[in-house]
Design an enzyme around this catalytic site. Structure first.
Site, short mmCIF file in Angstrom:
data_model
loop_
_atom_site.label_atom_id
_atom_site.label_comp_id
_atom_site.label_asym_id
_atom_site.label_seq_id
_atom_site.Cartn_x
_atom_site.Cartn_y
_atom_site.Cartn_z
N ARG A 47 0.79 -4.42 -5.15
CA ARG A 47 0.24 -5.68 -3.97
C ARG A 47 0.92 -7.55 -4.65
O ARG A 47 0.02 -8.36 -4.18
CB ARG A 47 -1.08 -5.95 -3.14
CG ARG A 47 -1.57 -4.57 -2.83
CD ARG A 47 -1.86 -5.00 -1.19
NE ARG A 47 -2.61 -4.01 -0.36
CZ ARG A 47 -1.62 -3.18 0.56
NH1 ARG A 47 -0.66 -4.18 0.72
NH2 ARG A 47 -1.55 -2.65 1.46
N GLY A 71 1.04 -1.07 0.34
CA GLY A 71 0.18 -0.03 0.12
C GLY A 71 0.87 1.32 0.42
O GLY A 71 2.35 1.60 0.74
N THR A 82 4.15 2.72 6.21
CA THR A 82 2.57 2.29 6.46
C THR A 82 2.33 2.72 7.10
O THR A 82 2.81 4.01 8.11
CB THR A 82 3.25 1.07 7.45
OG1 THR A 82 1.40 0.68 7.10
CG2 THR A 82 3.45 -0.07 8.52
N ASP A 125 0.14 2.26 9.30
CA ASP A 125 -0.74 1.93 10.39
C ASP A 125 0.38 1.43 11.60
O ASP A 125 -0.20 1.28 12.30
CB ASP A 125 -0.26 -0.23 9.90
CG ASP A 125 -1.58 -0.38 8.52
OD1 ASP A 125 -1.41 -0.96 7.84
OD2 ASP A 125 -2.35 0.76 8.03
N ASP A 130 2.62 0.01 12.38
CA ASP A 130 2.34 -1.43 13.02
C ASP A 130 4.44 -2.48 12.63
O ASP A 130 3.93 -3.95 12.52
CB ASP A 130 2.08 -2.48 12.33
CG ASP A 130 1.65 -2.51 11.55
OD1 ASP A 130 0.80 -3.07 10.59
OD2 ASP A 130 2.64 -1.76 10.04
N ARG A 136 -5.58 -1.90 9.12
CA ARG A 136 -5.00 -3.24 8.99
C ARG A 136 -5.53 -4.26 10.19
O ARG A 136 -6.78 -3.52 10.98
CB ARG A 136 -3.82 -3.59 8.98
CG ARG A 136 -3.95 -4.83 7.76
CD ARG A 136 -2.57 -5.43 7.21
NE ARG A 136 -2.52 -4.34 6.20
CZ ARG A 136 -2.77 -5.00 5.10
NH1 ARG A 136 -4.23 -5.96 5.11
NH2 ARG A 136 -2.60 -3.92 4.02
N ASP A 173 5.02 -4.60 6.25
CA ASP A 173 4.92 -5.93 6.93
C ASP A 173 6.08 -6.98 5.95
O ASP A 173 6.74 -7.81 6.02
CB ASP A 173 4.60 -6.57 8.30
CG ASP A 173 3.37 -6.43 7.78
OD1 ASP A 173 2.41 -6.99 8.66
OD2 ASP A 173 2.46 -5.63 7.53
O1 F6P Z 1 -1.19 -1.15 5.23
C1 F6P Z 1 -2.12 0.24 4.94
C2 F6P Z 1 -3.32 -0.17 4.66
O2 F6P Z 1 -3.73 1.19 3.94
C3 F6P Z 1 -4.05 -0.50 5.40
O3 F6P Z 1 -4.20 -0.06 6.32
C4 F6P Z 1 -5.58 -0.65 5.49
O4 F6P Z 1 -6.32 -1.99 5.76
C5 F6P Z 1 -4.74 -1.58 3.43
O5 F6P Z 1 -3.70 -1.24 3.83
C6 F6P Z 1 -5.69 -1.29 2.47
O6 F6P Z 1 -5.19 -2.37 1.47
P1 F6P Z 1 -5.75 -1.69 0.07
O7 F6P Z 1 -4.78 -0.60 -0.48
O8 F6P Z 1 -4.86 -3.25 -0.90
O9 F6P Z 1 -6.79 -1.92 0.03
#
Ligand code: F6P
Length: 341
Positions: A73, A11, A126, A128, A130, A172, A104
Protein backbone atom coordinates in the site's frame (compact mmCIF):
# COMPACT_ATOMS: atom_id res chain seq x y z
CA UNK A 1 10.00 -5.51 -29.39
CA UNK A 2 7.55 -4.04 -26.86
CA UNK A 3 8.51 -4.19 -23.21
CA UNK A 4 5.55 -4.28 -20.86
CA UNK A 5 5.89 -3.61 -17.14
CA UNK A 6 3.32 -5.35 -14.91
CA UNK A 7 2.45 -4.62 -11.28
CA UNK A 8 -0.26 -5.39 -8.73
CA UNK A 9 -0.79 -2.76 -6.01
CA UNK A 10 -3.11 -2.13 -3.05
CA UNK A 11 -5.15 -4.84 -1.30
CA UNK A 12 -4.84 -8.22 -2.97
CA UNK A 13 -7.90 -10.05 -4.29
CA UNK A 14 -8.72 -13.40 -5.92
CA UNK A 15 -8.03 -13.23 -9.67
CA UNK A 16 -4.82 -11.19 -9.68
CA UNK A 17 -2.80 -14.20 -10.82
CA UNK A 18 -5.29 -14.81 -13.65
CA UNK A 19 -4.59 -11.25 -14.86
CA UNK A 20 -0.82 -11.83 -14.65
CA UNK A 21 -1.13 -15.09 -16.60
CA UNK A 22 -3.40 -13.44 -19.19
CA UNK A 23 -0.97 -10.56 -19.78
CA UNK A 24 2.14 -12.76 -19.96
CA UNK A 25 0.71 -15.46 -22.24
CA UNK A 26 -0.88 -12.92 -24.60
CA UNK A 27 2.11 -10.59 -24.73
CA UNK A 28 4.64 -13.35 -25.38
CA UNK A 29 2.70 -15.80 -27.51
CA UNK A 30 0.61 -13.41 -29.61
CA UNK A 31 2.67 -10.21 -29.68
CA UNK A 32 6.21 -11.56 -29.18
CA UNK A 33 6.63 -8.88 -26.51
CA UNK A 34 8.65 -8.95 -23.27
CA UNK A 35 7.07 -8.70 -19.81
CA UNK A 36 8.88 -7.29 -16.79
CA UNK A 37 7.25 -8.15 -13.46
CA UNK A 38 7.48 -5.30 -10.92
CA UNK A 39 7.49 -6.73 -7.40
CA UNK A 40 5.42 -5.52 -4.44
CA UNK A 41 3.49 -2.82 -6.27
CA UNK A 42 4.74 0.79 -6.20
CA UNK A 43 7.22 -0.11 -3.42
CA UNK A 44 9.17 -2.45 -5.76
CA UNK A 45 8.80 0.01 -8.64
CA UNK A 46 10.51 2.73 -6.55
CA UNK A 47 13.16 0.24 -5.33
CA UNK A 48 13.79 -1.22 -8.78
CA UNK A 49 12.71 -4.74 -7.73
CA UNK A 50 11.82 -6.38 -11.04
CA UNK A 51 12.10 -9.76 -12.73
CA UNK A 52 11.39 -11.00 -16.24
CA UNK A 53 8.18 -13.02 -16.59
CA UNK A 54 8.00 -15.95 -18.99
CA UNK A 55 5.50 -18.68 -19.74
CA UNK A 56 6.91 -20.97 -17.02
CA UNK A 57 6.46 -18.28 -14.39
CA UNK A 58 2.70 -18.25 -14.87
CA UNK A 59 2.14 -22.01 -15.16
CA UNK A 60 -0.48 -23.26 -12.68
CA UNK A 61 -1.29 -19.85 -11.11
CA UNK A 62 -4.81 -19.39 -12.58
CA UNK A 63 -6.43 -21.05 -9.54
CA UNK A 64 -4.18 -19.40 -6.97
CA UNK A 65 -5.31 -16.53 -4.70
CA UNK A 66 -2.98 -13.66 -3.84
CA UNK A 67 -0.45 -12.38 -6.40
CA UNK A 68 2.89 -13.95 -7.45
CA UNK A 69 4.25 -10.39 -7.86
CA UNK A 70 3.37 -9.34 -4.32
CA UNK A 71 1.73 -6.01 -3.49
CA UNK A 72 1.94 -3.08 -1.04
CA UNK A 73 0.00 0.00 0.00
CA UNK A 74 2.95 2.28 -0.78
CA UNK A 75 2.45 5.25 -3.15
CA UNK A 76 5.11 7.24 -5.10
CA UNK A 77 3.18 10.45 -4.34
CA UNK A 78 3.03 9.70 -0.58
CA UNK A 79 6.26 7.78 -0.05
CA UNK A 80 8.39 9.27 -2.88
CA UNK A 81 8.42 12.18 -5.34
CA UNK A 82 6.10 10.95 -8.03
CA UNK A 83 7.44 9.90 -11.43
CA UNK A 84 11.01 10.72 -10.41
CA UNK A 85 10.79 7.82 -7.92
CA UNK A 86 10.14 5.25 -10.66
CA UNK A 87 12.01 6.80 -13.62
CA UNK A 88 15.28 4.91 -13.02
CA UNK A 89 13.45 1.56 -13.11
CA UNK A 90 11.78 2.57 -16.38
CA UNK A 91 15.10 3.65 -17.92
CA UNK A 92 16.99 0.57 -16.71
CA UNK A 93 14.42 -1.94 -17.96
CA UNK A 94 13.32 -0.18 -21.17
CA UNK A 95 9.67 -0.54 -20.20
CA UNK A 96 7.36 1.11 -22.78
CA UNK A 97 4.01 0.74 -21.03
CA UNK A 98 3.12 -0.24 -17.46
CA UNK A 99 0.03 -2.40 -16.86
CA UNK A 100 -1.18 -1.33 -13.42
CA UNK A 101 -3.60 -3.69 -11.65
CA UNK A 102 -5.24 -1.96 -8.73
CA UNK A 103 -8.19 -0.41 -6.97
CA UNK A 104 -9.37 3.21 -7.01
CA UNK A 105 -6.36 4.49 -5.05
CA UNK A 106 -3.85 2.72 -7.27
CA UNK A 107 -5.59 3.81 -10.49
CA UNK A 108 -5.54 7.44 -9.28
CA UNK A 109 -1.78 7.15 -8.77
CA UNK A 110 -1.46 5.62 -12.24
CA UNK A 111 -3.40 8.58 -13.69
CA UNK A 112 -0.97 11.00 -12.01
CA UNK A 113 2.03 9.10 -13.42
CA UNK A 114 0.37 9.09 -16.84
CA UNK A 115 0.12 12.89 -16.59
CA UNK A 116 3.86 13.00 -15.85
CA UNK A 117 4.60 11.00 -19.02
CA UNK A 118 4.51 7.34 -18.01
CA UNK A 119 2.39 5.20 -20.40
CA UNK A 120 -0.21 3.33 -18.33
CA UNK A 121 -2.90 0.74 -19.01
CA UNK A 122 -5.06 0.05 -15.95
CA UNK A 123 -6.76 -3.19 -14.87
CA UNK A 124 -9.46 -2.63 -12.22
CA UNK A 125 -9.26 -4.98 -9.25
CA UNK A 126 -11.09 -4.96 -5.92
CA UNK A 127 -13.42 -7.18 -3.94
CA UNK A 128 -15.31 -3.92 -3.11
CA UNK A 129 -16.65 -3.56 -6.69
CA UNK A 130 -16.50 0.24 -6.26
CA UNK A 131 -14.59 1.23 -9.43
CA UNK A 132 -16.41 3.45 -11.94
CA UNK A 133 -16.31 2.79 -15.66
CA UNK A 134 -16.70 -0.99 -15.38
CA UNK A 135 -19.83 -2.99 -14.62
CA UNK A 136 -18.05 -5.30 -12.17
CA UNK A 137 -14.54 -5.93 -10.81
CA UNK A 138 -12.95 -9.35 -10.46
CA UNK A 139 -12.60 -10.47 -6.87
CA UNK A 140 -16.14 -9.29 -6.09
CA UNK A 141 -17.83 -12.52 -7.17
CA UNK A 142 -15.47 -14.57 -5.01
CA UNK A 143 -15.90 -12.32 -1.96
CA UNK A 144 -19.71 -12.48 -2.31
CA UNK A 145 -19.59 -16.28 -2.64
CA UNK A 146 -17.43 -16.63 0.48
CA UNK A 147 -19.63 -14.22 2.48
CA UNK A 148 -22.85 -15.93 1.33
CA UNK A 149 -21.59 -19.36 2.37
CA UNK A 150 -20.54 -17.97 5.74
CA UNK A 151 -23.94 -16.31 6.33
CA UNK A 152 -25.70 -19.57 5.35
CA UNK A 153 -23.69 -21.33 8.07
CA UNK A 154 -24.32 -18.62 10.64
CA UNK A 155 -28.05 -18.83 9.92
CA UNK A 156 -28.24 -22.48 11.05
CA UNK A 157 -26.60 -21.72 14.42
CA UNK A 158 -28.73 -18.57 14.85
CA UNK A 159 -31.89 -20.65 14.40
CA UNK A 160 -30.63 -23.36 16.78
CA UNK A 161 -29.98 -20.79 19.55
CA UNK A 162 -32.75 -18.24 18.85
CA UNK A 163 -30.12 -15.57 18.43
CA UNK A 164 -29.66 -12.30 16.60
CA UNK A 165 -26.52 -12.57 14.48
CA UNK A 166 -24.70 -9.49 13.21
CA UNK A 167 -22.36 -10.37 10.32
CA UNK A 168 -19.85 -7.74 9.16
CA UNK A 169 -18.47 -7.93 5.62
CA UNK A 170 -15.80 -5.90 3.81
CA UNK A 171 -16.38 -3.28 1.15
CA UNK A 172 -14.44 -0.26 2.44
CA UNK A 173 -16.75 2.82 1.97
CA UNK A 174 -19.40 1.06 -0.15
CA UNK A 175 -22.03 -1.65 0.39
CA UNK A 176 -21.70 -3.95 -2.66
CA UNK A 177 -20.54 -7.06 -0.79
CA UNK A 178 -23.13 -6.53 1.99
CA UNK A 179 -25.97 -6.02 -0.47
CA UNK A 180 -25.16 -8.98 -2.73
CA UNK A 181 -24.29 -11.47 0.03
CA UNK A 182 -27.23 -10.29 2.17
CA UNK A 183 -29.62 -10.71 -0.75
CA UNK A 184 -28.12 -14.08 -1.70
CA UNK A 185 -28.32 -15.42 1.87
CA UNK A 186 -31.78 -14.02 2.69
CA UNK A 187 -30.68 -11.58 5.42
CA UNK A 188 -33.37 -9.90 7.55
CA UNK A 189 -31.65 -6.53 7.38
CA UNK A 190 -28.69 -5.13 5.41
CA UNK A 191 -26.84 -1.99 6.53
CA UNK A 192 -24.81 -0.14 3.87
CA UNK A 193 -22.86 3.16 3.95
CA UNK A 194 -24.85 4.59 1.03
CA UNK A 195 -28.18 4.53 2.94
CA UNK A 196 -28.63 5.88 6.51
CA UNK A 197 -29.83 3.17 8.91
CA UNK A 198 -32.14 3.26 11.91
CA UNK A 199 -31.51 0.56 14.52
CA UNK A 200 -35.01 1.09 15.97
CA UNK A 201 -36.39 0.06 12.55
CA UNK A 202 -34.10 -2.99 12.45
CA UNK A 203 -35.17 -3.90 15.98
CA UNK A 204 -38.83 -3.73 14.94
CA UNK A 205 -38.05 -6.12 12.07
CA UNK A 206 -36.48 -8.56 14.54
CA UNK A 207 -39.43 -8.31 16.93
CA UNK A 208 -42.00 -8.76 14.15
CA UNK A 209 -40.17 -11.93 13.08
CA UNK A 210 -40.39 -13.20 16.65
CA UNK A 211 -44.11 -12.47 16.75
CA UNK A 212 -44.38 -14.73 13.66
CA UNK A 213 -42.45 -17.50 15.42
CA UNK A 214 -39.07 -16.75 13.72
CA UNK A 215 -37.01 -16.28 16.88
CA UNK A 216 -33.70 -15.64 15.15
CA UNK A 217 -32.49 -12.96 12.77
CA UNK A 218 -29.52 -12.18 10.52
CA UNK A 219 -28.30 -8.60 10.14
CA UNK A 220 -25.58 -8.06 7.52
CA UNK A 221 -23.44 -4.95 8.06
CA UNK A 222 -21.02 -3.34 5.62
CA UNK A 223 -17.80 -2.42 7.45
CA UNK A 224 -18.04 1.14 6.15
CA UNK A 225 -21.30 2.12 7.89
CA UNK A 226 -20.96 4.80 10.56
CA UNK A 227 -21.22 3.59 14.18
CA UNK A 228 -24.48 4.12 16.08
CA UNK A 229 -25.07 7.62 17.51
CA UNK A 230 -22.83 8.26 20.53
CA UNK A 231 -20.05 5.86 19.40
CA UNK A 232 -16.80 7.56 18.25
CA UNK A 233 -15.69 6.31 14.77
CA UNK A 234 -12.23 4.72 14.27
CA UNK A 235 -9.77 7.51 13.33
CA UNK A 236 -6.83 5.30 12.31
CA UNK A 237 -5.39 5.65 8.75
CA UNK A 238 -3.68 3.02 6.57
CA UNK A 239 -0.38 3.57 4.66
CA UNK A 240 -2.34 5.04 1.75
CA UNK A 241 -4.07 7.54 4.05
CA UNK A 242 -7.43 5.75 3.84
CA UNK A 243 -9.46 5.67 7.08
CA UNK A 244 -9.25 2.13 8.37
CA UNK A 245 -12.62 0.42 8.64
CA UNK A 246 -13.70 -2.80 10.38
CA UNK A 247 -15.36 -3.71 13.67
CA UNK A 248 -18.44 -1.47 13.60
CA UNK A 249 -20.60 -4.58 14.16
CA UNK A 250 -19.30 -4.70 17.76
CA UNK A 251 -20.96 -1.34 18.47
CA UNK A 252 -24.19 -2.18 16.60
CA UNK A 253 -24.95 -5.60 18.19
CA UNK A 254 -25.27 -4.41 21.84
CA UNK A 255 -27.71 -1.68 20.76
CA UNK A 256 -29.87 -4.22 18.90
CA UNK A 257 -29.70 -6.62 21.87
CA UNK A 258 -30.87 -3.80 24.15
CA UNK A 259 -33.72 -2.88 21.78
CA UNK A 260 -34.93 -6.42 21.05
CA UNK A 261 -34.07 -8.45 24.14
CA UNK A 262 -32.50 -11.07 21.83
CA UNK A 263 -29.06 -12.46 22.68
CA UNK A 264 -26.72 -11.24 19.96
CA UNK A 265 -23.42 -12.46 18.52
CA UNK A 266 -21.01 -10.84 16.08
CA UNK A 267 -18.99 -12.33 13.21
CA UNK A 268 -16.53 -10.12 11.30
CA UNK A 269 -15.65 -12.10 8.17
CA UNK A 270 -12.50 -10.10 7.41
CA UNK A 271 -9.79 -11.51 5.16
CA UNK A 272 -11.45 -14.79 4.25
CA UNK A 273 -13.22 -12.56 1.69
CA UNK A 274 -9.86 -11.59 0.14
CA UNK A 275 -7.98 -14.87 0.17
CA UNK A 276 -8.13 -18.18 -1.62
CA UNK A 277 -9.01 -19.44 -5.04
CA UNK A 278 -11.11 -17.22 -7.34
CA UNK A 279 -14.50 -18.37 -8.65
CA UNK A 280 -14.79 -19.44 -12.30
CA UNK A 281 -16.49 -16.09 -13.08
CA UNK A 282 -13.55 -14.14 -11.60
CA UNK A 283 -10.97 -16.32 -13.37
CA UNK A 284 -12.59 -15.73 -16.75
CA UNK A 285 -13.11 -11.99 -16.20
CA UNK A 286 -9.55 -11.47 -14.90
CA UNK A 287 -8.09 -13.49 -17.78
CA UNK A 288 -10.04 -11.49 -20.38
CA UNK A 289 -8.94 -8.21 -18.77
CA UNK A 290 -5.29 -9.32 -18.73
CA UNK A 291 -5.41 -10.30 -22.40
CA UNK A 292 -7.09 -7.01 -23.40
CA UNK A 293 -4.59 -4.96 -21.39
CA UNK A 294 -1.67 -6.69 -23.16
CA UNK A 295 -3.26 -5.96 -26.56
CA UNK A 296 -3.81 -2.28 -25.70
CA UNK A 297 -0.27 -1.88 -24.33
CA UNK A 298 1.43 -3.49 -27.35
CA UNK A 299 -0.71 -1.38 -29.70
CA UNK A 300 0.63 1.73 -27.98
CA UNK A 301 -2.51 2.76 -26.12
CA UNK A 302 -2.21 4.44 -22.71
CA UNK A 303 -4.23 6.50 -20.23
CA UNK A 304 -6.95 3.85 -20.37
CA UNK A 305 -8.32 1.09 -18.17
CA UNK A 306 -9.84 -2.16 -19.43
CA UNK A 307 -13.40 -2.63 -18.21
CA UNK A 308 -16.42 -4.82 -18.84
CA UNK A 309 -19.69 -3.38 -20.15
CA UNK A 310 -22.39 -6.01 -20.48
CA UNK A 311 -20.35 -8.94 -21.80
CA UNK A 312 -17.82 -6.81 -23.76
CA UNK A 313 -14.31 -5.90 -22.60
CA UNK A 314 -13.78 -2.24 -23.53
CA UNK A 315 -11.12 0.46 -23.03
CA UNK A 316 -12.26 3.18 -20.57
CA UNK A 317 -10.49 6.54 -20.05
CA UNK A 318 -8.59 6.40 -16.73
CA UNK A 319 -10.11 9.77 -15.80
CA UNK A 320 -13.55 8.17 -15.94
CA UNK A 321 -12.49 5.32 -13.68
CA UNK A 322 -11.04 7.77 -11.16
CA UNK A 323 -13.93 10.28 -11.31
CA UNK A 324 -15.91 8.66 -8.48
CA UNK A 325 -16.04 5.70 -6.12
CA UNK A 326 -19.05 3.73 -7.37
CA UNK A 327 -21.82 3.08 -4.84
CA UNK A 328 -24.68 0.58 -4.86
CA UNK A 329 -27.77 1.27 -7.00
CA UNK A 330 -30.68 2.26 -4.72
CA UNK A 331 -33.16 0.26 -6.82
CA UNK A 332 -31.29 -2.93 -5.99
CA UNK A 333 -31.36 -2.01 -2.29
CA UNK A 334 -35.12 -1.54 -2.62
CA UNK A 335 -35.35 -5.08 -3.99
CA UNK A 336 -33.51 -6.38 -0.90
CA UNK A 337 -35.90 -4.48 1.44
CA UNK A 338 -38.70 -6.75 0.09
CA UNK A 339 -37.16 -9.61 2.04
CA UNK A 340 -36.35 -7.85 5.33
CA UNK A 341 -38.15 -9.50 8.23
O1 F6P B 1 -10.22 -2.70 -0.67
C1 F6P B 1 -10.23 -4.02 -0.31
C2 F6P B 1 -10.28 -4.17 1.19
O2 F6P B 1 -10.28 -5.50 1.51
C3 F6P B 1 -11.47 -3.46 1.84
O3 F6P B 1 -12.66 -4.19 1.71
C4 F6P B 1 -10.97 -3.33 3.26
O4 F6P B 1 -11.59 -2.26 3.94
C5 F6P B 1 -9.49 -3.00 3.06
O5 F6P B 1 -9.14 -3.52 1.79
C6 F6P B 1 -8.57 -3.58 4.11
O6 F6P B 1 -7.32 -3.08 3.82
P1 F6P B 1 -5.99 -3.70 4.46
O7 F6P B 1 -5.74 -4.99 3.79
O8 F6P B 1 -4.92 -2.69 4.16
O9 F6P B 1 -6.24 -3.83 5.92
Amino acid sequence: MSVIGLLTAGGDCPGLNAVIRGVVRRAIEVHDAEVVGILDGWEGFMAGDVRPLGRDDVRGILQQGGTILGTSRMDPYVHGNGYESVRSTIDRTGIDTVIVTGGDGTLKTALQLQAEGMAVVGVPKTIDNDIAGTDVTFGFDTAVQVATEAIDRITTTAEAHDRLMVVEVMGRTKGWIALYSGLAAGADAILVPEIPYDLAEVAETVRSRARRGRSFSIVVVAEGVPPPPGVVPDQRKDAFGFTRVGGVAYSIAPVLEELTGFESRVTVLGYVQRGGTPTAFDRVLATRLGVAAADLAVEGNSGVMVGIRGTKIVPVPLEEACAEVKGIPSDLYDVSRTFFG
